[in-house]
Design a protein around this motif. Structure first.
Motif, PDB file in Angstrom:
ATOM      1  N   LEU A   1     -32.738 -13.194  48.543  1.00 39.64           N
ATOM      2  CA  LEU A   1     -32.282 -12.125  49.426  1.00 39.64           C
ATOM      3  C   LEU A   1     -32.764 -12.393  50.858  1.00 39.64           C
ATOM      4  CD1 LEU A   1     -31.182  -8.875  49.075  1.00 39.64           C
ATOM      5  CD2 LEU A   1     -33.397  -8.677  50.146  1.00 39.64           C
ATOM      6  N   VAL A   2     -33.983 -12.879  51.006  1.00 37.11           N
ATOM      7  CA  VAL A   2     -34.507 -13.230  52.330  1.00 37.11           C
ATOM      8  C   VAL A   2     -33.615 -14.294  52.963  1.00 37.11           C
ATOM      9  CG1 VAL A   2     -36.421 -14.325  53.571  1.00 37.11           C
ATOM     10  CG2 VAL A   2     -36.892 -12.592  51.825  1.00 37.11           C
ATOM     11  N   ASP A   3     -33.249 -15.312  52.200  1.00 41.49           N
ATOM     12  CA  ASP A   3     -32.401 -16.385  52.725  1.00 41.49           C
ATOM     13  C   ASP A   3     -31.030 -15.867  53.146  1.00 41.49           C
ATOM     14  OD1 ASP A   3     -34.421 -18.243  52.275  1.00 41.49           O
ATOM     15  OD2 ASP A   3     -33.617 -18.859  50.322  1.00 41.49           O
ATOM     16  N   VAL A   4     -30.423 -15.040  52.305  1.00 38.90           N
ATOM     17  CA  VAL A   4     -29.099 -14.483  52.613  1.00 38.90           C
ATOM     18  C   VAL A   4     -29.185 -13.587  53.845  1.00 38.90           C
ATOM     19  CG1 VAL A   4     -27.256 -12.955  51.783  1.00 38.90           C
ATOM     20  CG2 VAL A   4     -28.229 -14.682  50.257  1.00 38.90           C
ATOM     21  N   ALA A   5     -30.179 -12.720  53.890  1.00 41.32           N
ATOM     22  CA  ALA A   5     -30.335 -11.812  55.028  1.00 41.32           C
ATOM     23  C   ALA A   5     -30.590 -12.590  56.322  1.00 41.32           C
ATOM     24  CB  ALA A   5     -31.458 -10.821  54.756  1.00 41.32           C
ATOM     25  N   ALA A   6     -31.355 -13.659  56.231  1.00 41.49           N
ATOM     26  CA  ALA A   6     -31.606 -14.487  57.414  1.00 41.49           C
ATOM     27  C   ALA A   6     -30.319 -15.163  57.883  1.00 41.49           C
ATOM     28  CB  ALA A   6     -32.686 -15.521  57.120  1.00 41.49           C
TER      29      ALA A   6
END
Length: 146
Positions: free
Chosen positions: A43-48
């Motif tokens: 989720l961190v990667d997608v949000a970034a």
């Protein structure tokens, strides 16, 4: 958009726009039991990639005001927020967030695509820009894909 809401919740709980990535992951996985730790990292990667989060060393910084996000009662994100969206999907999402009905936006984008003989991404960006919707990030992504 549920991705924005899912990202906002840990920041709101911390009362800050900045937090350690490990704390963010713990909040989403252990504290809320929304995702596994690996899914929370995804989720961190997608949000970034969508500009919602910036990484500064071991910290995450919200790219928006988390307190400005409405979190529905009983909110629980589904796993679809873990998938990266295409330029078309992001642009359509921006149109919907700006108040355009989804069906109306899709029909308008399809008309532009047919009339101008361009890609769906190009038509979506043009549709949004004609309505004054900021899709600069999507435009840059579409140009990079060329």
């Amino acid at each position: 958009m549920s991705l924005r809401v899912a990202v906002a919740v840990p920041f709101r709980a911390a009362g800050s726009r900045r937090m350690a990535e490990s704390s963010f992951v713990v909040d989403l996985s252990l504290d809320r039991d929304w995702f596994s730790p690996d899914q929370a990292k995804r989720l961190v990667d997608v949000a970034a990639s969508e500009g919602l989060l910036d990484r500064e060393g071991d910290e995450l910084v919200a790219g928006f005001d988390p307190d400005g996000v409405s979190v529905p009662e009983g909110f629980h994100p589904d796993e679809s927020v873990l998938q990266q969206r295409s330029v078309f999907e992001k642009t359509l999402g921006a149109c919907v967030e700006a108040g355009v009905e989804k069906q109306e936006a899709v029909a308008g984008i399809n008309r532009l695509q047919a009339d101008l003989a361009v890609t769906i991404e190009t038509a979506a960006i043009l549709y949004a820009r004609r309505r004054g919707i900021d899709v600069a990030a999507e435009t840059d992504a579409a140009l990079a894909d060329l």
